[in-house]
Design an enzyme around this catalytic site. Structure first.
Site, PDB file in Angstrom:
ATOM      1  NE  ARG A   1      53.570  15.554  57.423  1.00 58.84           N
ATOM      2  CZ  ARG A   1      52.342  15.946  57.096  1.00 58.84           C
ATOM      3  NH1 ARG A   1      51.258  15.530  57.865  1.00 58.84           N
ATOM      4  NH2 ARG A   1      52.164  16.609  56.171  1.00 58.84           N
TER       5      ARG A   1
ATOM      6  CG  ASP B   1      46.042  17.677  50.704  1.00 60.08           C
ATOM      7  OD1 ASP B   1      47.427  17.561  50.865  1.00 60.08           O
ATOM      8  OD2 ASP B   1      45.244  18.635  51.381  1.00 60.08           O
TER       9      ASP B   1
ATOM     10  NE  ARG C   1      49.198  11.447  51.104  1.00 56.33           N
ATOM     11  CZ  ARG C   1      48.335  12.502  51.402  1.00 56.33           C
ATOM     12  NH1 ARG C   1      48.430  13.660  50.892  1.00 56.33           N
ATOM     13  NH2 ARG C   1      47.528  12.263  52.895  1.00 56.33           N
TER      14      ARG C   1
END
Ligand code: S3P
Length: 419
Positions: free
Chosen positions: A119, A304, A335
């Site tokens: 990340r 989220d 995601r």
């Protein structure tokens, strides 16, 4: 890797507490480590991410004791640890600590799991270096492990290139150790926990529209009760909506406006959700959902919750579009990809168009999915399983321990059945 089977069920009923808010838990521990004296935090999130932050502040010299749900921290005298600081899976942990440690005269190395190592950390390294920080990405590639040698910092004025509360908070934590005030300018509002908690601890912090300025200083010791995590409540908000004959009550949630975008989106899709901002209660009853269009400017307030909102969209009549999801590519997993792949495996048609996700509502067949080590993907798939035609096997179920180790117990409690 653990495989968990989740079966369809007939209703969800009951009153539960979800774990303490993860973002607030990390921040209270870090502020308590900086504060000179004894702080008391109750209701901390029980997941692995926050446990790693507790271990890190003890390695840095804070005295940490857990006693019947209350965490006692004696902070103020941080020292060079004799081990690598391991944040596990936590992006909030590594980014906020990098800011906090940049201006403390000690040497540290921070690392995490394979997801953390892929990340981007340059988003915090860049502004912190402008403040004078000495941060080295070990492979010189902008990724963890990071080696930090605490230095005297100067305040900067920094306009955020992306909406990120982690970047904003890293800079504000560094600002506490700078010689002069530090200002962050946000182009889109993000969660305001750092501002709220620093103010609670007596830090001189001012917010003027999109401009947040922190003066150098140390937080005072404090007592704080962490409220329930709205991001965990979101799983039950969708589960209680899509499973027929359901009625769920959740107590004591943090319901500030920078975290409740998912409630507004579900309500406009037709969900029967009632909130009481004074008591932090959320009441959920079953309802039929309709598709919606979620614009890019809405995303930071539900950043989220996109995996579970994608499940809601799969159960809605029509085609739902989420725009402006570029930040989802740099979460615990990419995601955009994991939502598409896992929903496709259980019979839902999902398209990615640049940074948008397009989800066509339809029956959830069931089948085999993989969490890819992402806690929110695992729990979103578990909710989908509750109305699946067969059942869903979720590989990598252990990922839920990152933020919600009691998820399966709460599901048993609400369904009245063993899972
Ligand atoms: C968080 C900010 C968000 C969020 C993360 C927690 C925080 O990340 O996705 O789960 O506690 O500040 P970004 O700042 O990367 O958007």
């Amino acid at each position: 890797m653990t495989i968990q089977r989740i079966n369809p069920i007939s209703s969800l009923t009951g009153r539960i507490n979800v774990p303490g808010d993860k973002s607030i838990s990390h921040r209270t521990l870090m502020l308590a480590a900086l504060a000179n004296g004894n702080s008391e935090i109750s209701g901390l999130n029980t997941g692995q991410d926050v446990q790693q932050t507790q271990l890190i502040i003890s390695a840095l010299g804070a005295k940490v004791e857990n006693d019947k749900g209350t965490c006692l921290v004696e902070g103020g005298k941080l020292k060079t640890p004799n081990q690598v600081l391991d944040v596990g899976n936590s992006g909030t942990g590594i980014r906020l600590l990098t800011g906090l440690l940049s201006g403390i005269p000690i040497r540290t190395v921070i690392d995490g799991d394979s997801s953390i190592q892929s990340r981007p950390m340059d988003r915090v390294i860049f502004p912190l270096r402008k403040m004078g920080a000495d941060i080295r990405s070990k492979e010189d590639n902008g990724y963890a492990p990071l080696e930090i040698t605490g230095k005297e910092l100067v305040g900067i004025e920094y306009e955020m290139p992306m909406p990120s509360a982690q970047v904003k908070s890293a800079i504000l934590f560094a600002g506490l150790s700078a010689q002069t005030p530090t200002t962050v300018l946000e182009t889109q509002p993000t969660r305001t926990h750092t501002e709220e908690l620093m103010t609670m601890c007596g830090v001189d912090l001012k917010t003027n529209q999109n401009k947040i300025t922190v003066a150098p200083g140390r937080p005072e010791p404090f007592k704080h009760k962490v409220e329930g995590d709205p991001s965990q409540a979101a799983f039950w908000a969708v589960a209680g909506t899509i499973v027929q004959n359901s009625h769920i009550e959740i107590e004591n949630l943090y319901l500030g406006p920078t975290r409740t975008g998912f409630i507004a989106v579900l309500q406009r899709m037709g969900a029967d959700l009632q909130i009481n901002p004074e008591t932090g209660e959320l009441v959920i009853r079953s309802a039929q959902l309709q598709a919606t269009h979620v614009a890019a400017h809405e995303i930071p307030s539900m950043i989220d919750e996109i995996p579970i909102l994608a499940v809601a969209a799969a159960c809605a009549e029509g085609t739902t579009v989420f725009e402006g999801l570029s930040e989802l590519r740099v979460k615990e997993t990419n995601r955009l990809e994991t939502i598409q792949s896992e929903l496709t495996h259980i019979g839902i048609a999902v398209e990615i168009d640049q940074d948008s996700l397009i989800i066509h509502g339809g029956p959830i067949a069931g089948g085999n999915v993989n969490s890819h080590g992402d806690h929110r993907i695992a729990m979103a798939c578990a909710v989908a399983a509750l109305i699946s035609e067969s059942s869903i096997h979720i590989e990598g179920w252990e990922a839920i321990s990152t933020s919600y180790p009691d998820f399966t117990n709460d599901l048993e409690c609400l369904s009245g059945e063993g899972v």
